[in-house]
Enzyme design. Structure first.
Site, PDB file in Angstrom:
ATOM      1  N   SER A 199      -3.862 -18.126   9.173  1.00 37.39           N
ATOM      2  CA  SER A 199      -2.913 -18.033   8.040  1.00 37.39           C
ATOM      3  C   SER A 199      -1.921 -16.869   8.131  1.00 37.39           C
ATOM      4  O   SER A 199      -1.031 -16.763   7.279  1.00 37.39           O
ATOM      5  CB  SER A 199      -3.628 -17.949   6.680  1.00 37.39           C
ATOM      6  OG  SER A 199      -4.240 -19.179   6.353  1.00 37.39           O
ATOM      7  N   ASP A 221      -1.422 -23.352  17.079  1.00 36.56           N
ATOM      8  CA  ASP A 221      -1.669 -24.790  17.167  1.00 36.56           C
ATOM      9  C   ASP A 221      -0.837 -25.406  18.297  1.00 36.56           C
ATOM     10  O   ASP A 221      -1.369 -26.124  19.169  1.00 36.56           O
ATOM     11  CB  ASP A 221      -1.286 -25.398  15.810  1.00 36.56           C
ATOM     12  CG  ASP A 221      -1.856 -26.780  15.583  1.00 36.56           C
ATOM     13  OD1 ASP A 221      -2.695 -27.212  16.389  1.00 36.56           O
ATOM     14  OD2 ASP A 221      -1.468 -27.414  14.583  1.00 36.56           O
ATOM     15  N   GLY A 269       0.452 -16.264  10.230  1.00 36.17           N
ATOM     16  CA  GLY A 269       1.729 -16.544  10.880  1.00 36.17           C
ATOM     17  C   GLY A 269       2.610 -17.363   9.957  1.00 36.17           C
ATOM     18  O   GLY A 269       3.087 -16.883   8.923  1.00 36.17           O
ATOM     19  N   ASN A 283      -3.196 -27.486  10.881  1.00 36.40           N
ATOM     20  CA  ASN A 283      -2.826 -27.947   9.536  1.00 36.40           C
ATOM     21  C   ASN A 283      -3.637 -29.208   9.269  1.00 36.40           C
ATOM     22  O   ASN A 283      -4.288 -29.750  10.166  1.00 36.40           O
ATOM     23  CB  ASN A 283      -1.316 -28.181   9.414  1.00 36.40           C
ATOM     24  CG  ASN A 283      -0.820 -29.233  10.388  1.00 36.40           C
ATOM     25  OD1 ASN A 283      -1.236 -30.391  10.344  1.00 36.40           O
ATOM     26  ND2 ASN A 283       0.045 -28.827  11.310  1.00 36.40           N
TER      27      ASN A 283
HETATM   28  N1  AR6 Z   1      -2.534 -16.612  20.610  1.00 35.68           N
HETATM   29  C1  AR6 Z   1      -2.999 -15.824  19.636  1.00 35.68           C
HETATM   30  N2  AR6 Z   1      -2.392 -15.682  18.446  1.00 35.68           N
HETATM   31  C2  AR6 Z   1      -1.232 -16.361  18.260  1.00 35.68           C
HETATM   32  C3  AR6 Z   1      -0.672 -17.218  19.228  1.00 35.68           C
HETATM   33  C4  AR6 Z   1      -1.371 -17.330  20.462  1.00 35.68           C
HETATM   34  N3  AR6 Z   1      -0.922 -18.098  21.446  1.00 35.68           N
HETATM   35  N4  AR6 Z   1       0.481 -17.745  18.720  1.00 35.68           N
HETATM   36  C5  AR6 Z   1       0.629 -17.248  17.475  1.00 35.68           C
HETATM   37  N5  AR6 Z   1      -0.395 -16.395  17.188  1.00 35.68           N
HETATM   38  P1  AR6 Z   1       0.115 -19.384  13.088  1.00 35.68           P
HETATM   39  P2  AR6 Z   1      -0.951 -20.078  10.435  1.00 35.68           P
HETATM   40  C6  AR6 Z   1      -0.680 -15.627  15.969  1.00 35.68           C
HETATM   41  O1  AR6 Z   1       1.493 -19.517  12.603  1.00 35.68           O
HETATM   42  O2  AR6 Z   1      -0.263 -18.940   9.817  1.00 35.68           O
HETATM   43  C7  AR6 Z   1       1.155 -24.306  12.683  1.00 35.68           C
HETATM   44  O3  AR6 Z   1       2.367 -25.001  12.672  1.00 35.68           O
HETATM   45  C8  AR6 Z   1       0.428 -15.419  14.977  1.00 35.68           C
HETATM   46  O4  AR6 Z   1       1.211 -14.298  15.382  1.00 35.68           O
HETATM   47  O5  AR6 Z   1      -0.241 -19.948  14.423  1.00 35.68           O
HETATM   48  O6  AR6 Z   1      -2.393 -20.364  10.076  1.00 35.68           O
HETATM   49  C9  AR6 Z   1      -0.002 -25.162  12.188  1.00 35.68           C
HETATM   50  O7  AR6 Z   1       0.131 -26.496  12.608  1.00 35.68           O
HETATM   51  C10 AR6 Z   1      -0.358 -15.136  13.703  1.00 35.68           C
HETATM   52  O8  AR6 Z   1      -0.808 -13.782  13.662  1.00 35.68           O
HETATM   53  O9  AR6 Z   1      -0.948 -20.054  12.050  1.00 35.68           O
HETATM   54  C11 AR6 Z   1       0.116 -25.016  10.708  1.00 35.68           C
HETATM   55  O10 AR6 Z   1       1.097 -25.899  10.184  1.00 35.68           O
HETATM   56  C12 AR6 Z   1      -1.598 -16.026  13.842  1.00 35.68           C
HETATM   57  O11 AR6 Z   1      -1.657 -16.356  15.229  1.00 35.68           O
HETATM   58  C13 AR6 Z   1       0.574 -23.596  10.525  1.00 35.68           C
HETATM   59  O12 AR6 Z   1       1.245 -23.255  11.733  1.00 35.68           O
HETATM   60  C14 AR6 Z   1      -1.549 -17.298  13.027  1.00 35.68           C
HETATM   61  O13 AR6 Z   1      -0.231 -17.834  13.045  1.00 35.68           O
HETATM   62  C15 AR6 Z   1      -0.579 -22.648  10.376  1.00 35.68           C
HETATM   63  O14 AR6 Z   1      -0.094 -21.366  10.093  1.00 35.68           O
END
Ligand code: AR6
Length: 169
Positions: free
Chosen positions: A122, A34, A124, A24
């Protein structure tokens, strides 16, 4: 030509020149990928992020941009942090999401990274529907001129993996 590879799993377990973080704007950590990257990568990543905030990125990293830090204890040389847009039904933010992949590849080129592991930015906490997130990710990497030899999408679950597989097949 950049080869696109798909893997199902935890991106923090991958070995690559650079691992992309779905961060973020604060660059100071969060949940999802993250949180996992900072946990496994250790405090060196956050220390670098704080330096970025104390320097050029005083207001944070804008959505669609990317910046690199050390990868700490991860099996990589760099983490490339990018900030995806939150999904909106009212506004088309696709170009910002595409920009995350373009900018990450640009930073990878600057670093000399040849293998880059990406999460589904994005898709998740930021709520982007996975099929559309996969389409934008794959199309953008295919269309971007880069010296990166392997772009590896690391998808956390079967549903995300299948969505990317439909774009690549
Ligand atoms: N390895 C691979 N993919 C993952 C992992 C992992 N360890 N963990 C989750 N995913 P997200 P966003 C997947 O939420 O939507 C954070 O708080 C997940 O299932 O990580 O860009 C940041 O600080 C999904 O398909 O990222 C921001 O505030 C994908 O990774 C916010 O979340 C992205 O999910 C960003 O949200």
């Amino acid at each position: 030509m950049t080869t696109i590879r798909l893997v199902q799993g935890d991106i923090t377990r991958e070995s690559a020149d650079a691992i992309v973080n779905a961060a973020n704007s604060s660059l100071l950590g969060g949940g999802g990928v993250d949180g996992a990257i900072h946990r496994r990568g250790g405090p060196a990543i956050l220390a670098d992020c704080r330096k970025l905030r104390a320097g050029h990125y005083g207001k944070g990293l804008p959505t669609g941009k990317a910046v690199a830090t050390t990868a700490g204890n991860l099996d990589a040389r760099w983490v490339i942090h990018t900030v995806g847009p939150r999904y909106s039904q009212e506004e088309d933010r696709s170009d910002l999401l595409a920009s995350c992949y373009r900018e990450s590849l640009r930073v990878a080129d600057e670093l000399g990274a040849r293998t880059v592991a990406f999460p589904a930015v994005s898709a998740g906490i930021y709520g982007w529907p996975i099929d559309d997130a996969a389409r934008i990710a794959v199309e953008t990497v295919r269309e971007t001129e880069t010296a990166v030899e392997e772009a590896r999408f690391v998808l956390f679950d079967e549903k995300a993996y299948q969505a990317f597989a439909r774009q690549v097949d």
